[in-house]
Scaffold this motif. Structure first.
Motif, PDB file in Angstrom:
ATOM      1  N   CYS A  24       0.829  -1.213   0.000  1.00 19.51           N
ATOM      2  CA  CYS A  24       0.000   0.000   0.000  1.00 19.51           C
ATOM      3  C   CYS A  24       0.862   1.262   0.000  1.00 19.51           C
ATOM      4  O   CYS A  24       0.533   2.253  -0.665  1.00 19.51           O
ATOM      5  CB  CYS A  24      -0.917   0.002   1.215  1.00 19.51           C
ATOM      6  SG  CYS A  24      -2.176  -1.287   1.201  1.00 19.51           S
ATOM      7  N   VAL A  73      -3.762   1.200  -4.529  1.00 21.32           N
ATOM      8  CA  VAL A  73      -3.876  -0.031  -3.726  1.00 21.32           C
ATOM      9  C   VAL A  73      -4.485   0.293  -2.372  1.00 21.32           C
ATOM     10  O   VAL A  73      -4.082   1.244  -1.696  1.00 21.32           O
ATOM     11  CB  VAL A  73      -2.500  -0.712  -3.536  1.00 21.32           C
ATOM     12  CG1 VAL A  73      -2.637  -1.934  -2.621  1.00 21.32           C
ATOM     13  CG2 VAL A  73      -1.925  -1.143  -4.876  1.00 21.32           C
ATOM     14  N   ARG A  74      -5.472  -0.500  -2.001  1.00 26.13           N
ATOM     15  CA  ARG A  74      -6.064  -0.454  -0.664  1.00 26.13           C
ATOM     16  C   ARG A  74      -5.978  -1.853  -0.064  1.00 26.13           C
ATOM     17  O   ARG A  74      -5.964  -2.848  -0.785  1.00 26.13           O
ATOM     18  CB  ARG A  74      -7.528  -0.019  -0.713  1.00 26.13           C
ATOM     19  CG  ARG A  74      -7.770   1.329  -1.355  1.00 26.13           C
ATOM     20  CD  ARG A  74      -7.321   2.467  -0.457  1.00 26.13           C
ATOM     21  NE  ARG A  74      -7.658   3.756  -1.048  1.00 26.13           N
ATOM     22  CZ  ARG A  74      -6.914   4.412  -1.932  1.00 26.13           C
ATOM     23  NH1 ARG A  74      -5.776   3.875  -2.345  1.00 26.13           N
ATOM     24  NH2 ARG A  74      -7.295   5.579  -2.421  1.00 26.13           N
ATOM     25  N   SER A  75      -5.967  -1.928   1.247  1.00 24.46           N
ATOM     26  CA  SER A  75      -5.966  -3.231   1.910  1.00 24.46           C
ATOM     27  C   SER A  75      -7.067  -3.261   2.960  1.00 24.46           C
ATOM     28  O   SER A  75      -7.470  -2.212   3.495  1.00 24.46           O
ATOM     29  CB  SER A  75      -4.611  -3.524   2.563  1.00 24.46           C
ATOM     30  OG  SER A  75      -4.377  -2.655   3.659  1.00 24.46           O
TER      31      SER A  75
END
Length: 282
Positions: free
Chosen positions: A43, A50-52
């Protein structure tokens, strides 16, 4: 065209390798794992795309939250990859329910619930893809891997039915069937039955030995496996079945040959099972 992905099991193995490749090529990604600590560096390197989010596929509600994040952060969802899973070694008689049932919860039921959570979003995107990680073990069964075989055979059947349901909607399913690749699958992603029964000494111990001697020494290159997966996802006409690696292809060919031999040998006997025509009928 830029795609939005949701991938389960991104902490290690093929899932992590795929997540890295997806992010590196500029696609948008919701990367998931039971703990997101391992995803922080990913991330940080790709803060815009990008996400988590934590996702335990066996925990109710996690998948829906991950899908919500994909839609709220990026506006859509194009590719779901059901990668989370683990293996089990042991004869059918050796395995205990508390050993093998959790594997089915992750490998099969978790995949089902994640897919069900994502389908409303995917159906909005003609050309969307669902990538289900099966295995060479989902093609043919072998001693010592019976429970794992069963979980992956179920993924194969479910995926074939899902592909049939989604084809009119323009959504494609890809069943990825990897052979052995140099990941930690034989390490932290594999458990063995505690009980060992001497009657199976000619078959099952070889599987245990295989795990001990091949972990980290598999011939398959995960980078190359992921490149094949990306090519399949991007294809206008992706395959339903995608064996990856020489071992998986050999397994598939041997299974087809054996299946055809059984069909041919028993054909005349086994198809003569309809009701006899009524007397006098043409």
């Amino acid at each position: 065209m830029m795609k939005t992905w949701l991938i389960t099991g991104c902490s290690s193995g093929l899932g992590r390798q795929l997540a890295e490749a997806v992010a590196a090529r500029g696609d948008r990604l919701v990367a998931t794992a039971r703990s997101t600590e391992s995803l922080k560096s990913l991330c940080d390197r790709y803060p815009e795309t990008v996400r988590s989010i934590p996702l335990d596929v066996a925990r109710t509600g996690d998948a829906a939250r991950a899908v919500d994040l994909a839609e709220s952060a990026f506006g859509d969802l194009d590719v779901l990859v059901n990668n989370a899973g683990f293996g089990f070694i042991g004869a059918i008689e050796e395995g205990e329910p508390d050993e093998y049932r959790p594997m089915f919860e992750v490998n099969l039921f978790g995949l089902i619930e994640t897919t069900r959570a994502a389908l409303p979003a995917l159906r909005k995107r003609p050309g969307a893809r669902i990538v289900n990680l099966s295995s060479g073990a989902g093609i043919a069964g072998s001693a010592g891997f019976g429970f794992y075989n069963a979980s992956k055979f179920a993924v194969e059947g479910l995926s074939e039915a899902l592909a049939d349901e989604l084809r009119p909607l323009g959504v494609h399913v890809i069943i990825v069937e990897p052979g052995p690749f140099r990941t930690d699958f034989l390490g932290r992603s594999m458990i063995t039955a505690v009980r060992e029964i001497a009657a199976y000494a000619e078959t099952v111990p070889a599987r245990r030995q295989y795990r001990q001697t091949n972990n980290g020494r598999q011939d398959g290159d995960p980078v190359k496996a992921v490149a094949v997966m990306l090519q399949a996802v991007d294809a206008a006409h992706p395959p339903l079945h995608l064996p990856i690696g020489p071992r998986a292809h050999a397994t598939a060919e041997q299974k087809l040959d054996s299946f055809r031999a059984d069909i041919a040998a028993w054909r005349d006997i086994s198809i003569a099972t309809d009701f006899d025509p009524p007397d006098g009928a043409a």
